[in-house]
Design an enzyme around this catalytic site. Sequence first.
Site, PDB file in Angstrom:
ATOM      1  N   HIS A 268       1.020  -1.058   0.172  1.00  0.00           N
ATOM      2  CA  HIS A 268      -0.512   0.111   0.385  1.00  0.00           C
ATOM      3  C   HIS A 268       0.604   0.704   0.327  1.00  0.00           C
ATOM      4  CE1 HIS A 268      -3.062  -2.495   1.861  1.00  0.00           C
ATOM      5  NE2 HIS A 268      -3.096  -2.056   0.327  1.00  0.00           N
ATOM      6  N   ALA A 269       0.667   2.083  -1.178  1.00  0.00           N
ATOM      7  CA  ALA A 269       1.732   2.790  -1.142  1.00  0.00           C
ATOM      8  C   ALA A 269       1.706   4.385  -0.266  1.00  0.00           C
ATOM      9  CB  ALA A 269       0.848   3.759  -2.393  1.00  0.00           C
ATOM     10  N   ARG A 270       0.437   4.792   0.476  1.00  0.00           N
ATOM     11  CA  ARG A 270       0.938   5.461   1.740  1.00  0.00           C
ATOM     12  C   ARG A 270       1.927   5.070   3.080  1.00  0.00           C
ATOM     13  NH1 ARG A 270      -5.561   6.109   2.633  1.00  0.00           N
ATOM     14  NH2 ARG A 270      -6.472   4.141   3.297  1.00  0.00           N
ATOM     15  N   GLU A 271       1.675   3.568   3.135  1.00  0.00           N
ATOM     16  CA  GLU A 271       2.543   2.586   4.060  1.00  0.00           C
ATOM     17  C   GLU A 271       3.658   3.124   3.923  1.00  0.00           C
ATOM     18  OE1 GLU A 271       0.076  -1.113   4.329  1.00  0.00           O
ATOM     19  OE2 GLU A 271      -1.363   0.143   4.253  1.00  0.00           O
TER      20      GLU A 271
ATOM     21  N   ARG B 236      -3.652   4.550  -2.033  1.00  0.00           N
ATOM     22  CA  ARG B 236      -3.163   3.352  -1.317  1.00  0.00           C
ATOM     23  C   ARG B 236      -3.009   2.317  -2.476  1.00  0.00           C
ATOM     24  NH1 ARG B 236      -4.872  -0.034   2.686  1.00  0.00           N
ATOM     25  NH2 ARG B 236      -6.502  -2.218   1.862  1.00  0.00           N
TER      26      ARG B 236
ATOM     27  N   ASN C 299      -3.553  -5.775  -1.940  1.00  0.00           N
ATOM     28  CA  ASN C 299      -4.295  -6.259  -1.255  1.00  0.00           C
ATOM     29  C   ASN C 299      -5.784  -7.450  -1.072  1.00  0.00           C
ATOM     30  OD1 ASN C 299      -2.667  -8.315   0.936  1.00  0.00           O
ATOM     31  ND2 ASN C 299      -3.633  -7.036   2.055  1.00  0.00           N
ATOM     32  N   ARG C 300      -6.308  -6.905  -2.321  1.00  0.00           N
ATOM     33  CA  ARG C 300      -7.362  -7.924  -1.984  1.00  0.00           C
ATOM     34  C   ARG C 300      -7.439  -8.264  -3.867  1.00  0.00           C
ATOM     35  NH1 ARG C 300      -7.424  -5.999   2.072  1.00  0.00           N
ATOM     36  NH2 ARG C 300      -8.577  -5.174   3.260  1.00  0.00           N
TER      37      ARG C 300
ATOM     38  N   HIS D  29       2.472  -4.024   6.488  1.00  0.00           N
ATOM     39  CA  HIS D  29       2.072  -2.738   6.737  1.00  0.00           C
ATOM     40  C   HIS D  29       1.734  -2.289   6.986  1.00  0.00           C
ATOM     41  CE1 HIS D  29      -0.543  -4.523   3.246  1.00  0.00           C
ATOM     42  NE2 HIS D  29      -0.247  -5.694   3.205  1.00  0.00           N
ATOM     43  N   SER D  30       1.297  -1.253   7.141  1.00  0.00           N
ATOM     44  CA  SER D  30       0.943  -0.032   8.742  1.00  0.00           C
ATOM     45  C   SER D  30      -0.114   0.466   8.581  1.00  0.00           C
ATOM     46  CB  SER D  30       2.271   0.930   8.411  1.00  0.00           C
ATOM     47  OG  SER D  30       1.840   1.567   7.408  1.00  0.00           O
ATOM     48  N   TYR D  31      -1.070   0.899   9.684  1.00  0.00           N
ATOM     49  CA  TYR D  31      -0.260   1.053  10.631  1.00  0.00           C
ATOM     50  C   TYR D  31      -1.611   0.158  11.452  1.00  0.00           C
ATOM     51  CZ  TYR D  31      -4.258   4.210  11.114  1.00  0.00           C
ATOM     52  OH  TYR D  31      -5.434   5.019  10.909  1.00  0.00           O
TER      53      TYR D  31
ATOM     54  N   TYR E 148     -10.468  -7.048  11.123  1.00  0.00           N
ATOM     55  CA  TYR E 148     -11.483  -7.600   9.594  1.00  0.00           C
ATOM     56  C   TYR E 148     -11.104  -8.681   9.078  1.00  0.00           C
ATOM     57  CZ  TYR E 148      -8.654  -3.668   7.743  1.00  0.00           C
ATOM     58  OH  TYR E 148      -7.195  -3.332   7.120  1.00  0.00           O
TER      59      TYR E 148
ATOM     60  N   GLU F 195       1.533  -5.282  10.605  1.00  0.00           N
ATOM     61  CA  GLU F 195       1.218  -3.759  10.547  1.00  0.00           C
ATOM     62  C   GLU F 195       1.785  -2.884  11.487  1.00  0.00           C
ATOM     63  OE1 GLU F 195      -1.761  -2.515   8.564  1.00  0.00           O
ATOM     64  OE2 GLU F 195      -3.286  -2.867   9.366  1.00  0.00           O
TER      65      GLU F 195
HETATM   66  C1  9B3 Z   1      -5.943  -7.246   4.950  1.00  0.00           C
HETATM   67  C2  9B3 Z   1      -5.821  -8.514   4.614  1.00  0.00           C
HETATM   68 CL1  9B3 Z   1      -7.293  -9.621   3.037  1.00  0.00          CL
HETATM   69  C3  9B3 Z   1      -5.358 -10.120   4.919  1.00  0.00           C
HETATM   70  N1  9B3 Z   1      -5.549 -10.841   4.233  1.00  0.00           N
HETATM   71  N2  9B3 Z   1      -4.841  -9.944   5.627  1.00  0.00           N
HETATM   72  C4  9B3 Z   1      -4.105  -8.439   6.142  1.00  0.00           C
HETATM   73  C5  9B3 Z   1      -5.038  -7.218   5.379  1.00  0.00           C
HETATM   74  C6  9B3 Z   1      -4.562  -6.093   6.474  1.00  0.00           C
HETATM   75  C7  9B3 Z   1      -4.592  -5.102   5.381  1.00  0.00           C
HETATM   76  C8  9B3 Z   1      -5.143  -4.740   4.450  1.00  0.00           C
HETATM   77  O1  9B3 Z   1      -4.381  -5.160   2.953  1.00  0.00           O
HETATM   78  O2  9B3 Z   1      -6.304  -4.489   4.343  1.00  0.00           O
HETATM   79  C9  9B3 Z   1      -4.144  -3.771   6.348  1.00  0.00           C
HETATM   80 SE1  9B3 Z   1      -3.776  -2.637   5.629  1.00  0.00          SE
HETATM   81 ZN    ZN Z   2      -1.332  -1.767   3.920  1.00  0.00          ZN
HETATM   82 ZN    ZN Z   3      -2.210  -1.425   7.003  1.00  0.00          ZN
END
Ligand code: 9B3
Ligand code: ZN
Ligand code: ZN
Length: 425
Positions: free
Chosen positions: A185-188, A243, A260-261, A313-315, A365, A387
């Site tokens: 993610h760019a902003r991290e 991001r 990351n999706r 990642h952060s944060y 989440y 994170e």
């Molecule tokens: C999100 C997912 Cl989908 C995963 N498998 N593991 C960690 C995360 C948290 C990161 C995200 O992409 O939202 C935190 Se920036």
């Molecule tokens: Zn991230």
């Molecule tokens: Zn994060």
Amino acid sequence: MCSQQLISCFANMWTLLLITCVAAVSAEPLTYYGDKVFRVVPQTIEHVELLKSIASLTKLDFWVPDSVSLLEQGKAADFRVGYDNAFDIQALISHSGMPFEVMIDDVQMVIENQFTSKVRSGHSYEKYNDIETIYAWTANIAAENPELVSRSQIGTSYEGRPIYLLKVGKTGASKNAIFIDCGFHAREWVTPAFCQWFVKEAVNSYGSDPQFTNLLDTLDFYVLPVLNVDGYAYSWTNDRMWRKTRSLNKNTNCIGTDPNRNFDAGWGTNGATSSPCSEVYSGTTFESESETRALGDFIRSNLSSIKAYLTIHSYSQMLLFPYSYTNKQAKDYYELLALSEGAVNTLSSLYGTIYTYGPGGKTIYLSSGGSDDWAYDTGIKYSFTFELRDTGKYGFILPESEIVETCEETMLAVKYIANHVLNNA
Ligand code: 9B3
Ligand code: ZN
Ligand code: ZN
Ligand code: ZN
């Protein structure tokens, strides 16, 4: 110069002027004067609904969770609002009885204070480095340490930038490996800083620190300093809060996919959306982005040696392991839980930084398409998402003055996991 007809000459000059102006305008980064970051804890369905309706009327930039669609009752959420709306939104929230806090009073001030000095020259492990500086650093560190570091290019980004990978470890016989990536993610921004720090520590420790020397003699570390190179570059030149990737989407002006999706792990289900304007847009299919496909291809090609996958990642200060896309318990749940506990304990021992840990779905989440879940289901048992700092005081805009401590404490956790992998894989 103007040997053509006069009219066409003027037309050319106008075009030139226009291009110059547009270039000048787009070279100025977006500013965030007076923007606020609120932390709310929705207690009831009504609170969640209120936030969703505010978000449908005005742009709320969700920091934690990453999208309004991921809001849950009882869980804190941080989001940025524009100066024009901050006052009204605060009144609405306050009136609803929802607990809230102003985490950042002026985002632009925090952005301007993120650098310890306005003088930016050359590479520094204690500063944020832009993409060009990181590129040059990858070449230099490999050239200066041929027996420990080698550089390869695993792919090319949407905009044509190289995606470099450093292989770190004593060269020679083939070894098991640990894969570490940063800059999804760019902003991290603190995450590429960590990957650079890790390589520096490896190079400086080899031959002097027996524990790290042993790790480097017996394992290889693949370190990918910046995966989302286009997004990272854009976060420096245009928008500090960017991001996603920078790929164009069909039938919309909204740009980018959430890398990351974008993996084959419950792709397109929980906590991701098919809307290209969302910060958690999952893309047209898994690995639709050249960046995620490059990562996927490399790991698949080296699956027999890669025993651990760490994505930084952060944060939020969390150590997460599978699953995030489902609440089902991973096969190795108890081993991963114990390993996480040990890793966060050693991390805390240095500066007292507190991490929470557990499966992603329950700890942060439910969300799908993440690289850790994909790596785990592909057969890499030791799969984690870090994170890093902080817990929201500065959020993504962590000041440079925290880079050193963040990296040093994170090293302890990474080495702890590496030693476990060495003894168990
Ligand atoms: C999100 C997912 Cl989908 C995963 N498998 N593991 C960690 C995360 C948290 C990161 C995200 O992409 O939202 C935190 Se920036
Ligand atoms: Zn991230
Ligand atoms: Zn994060
Ligand atoms: Zn150190």
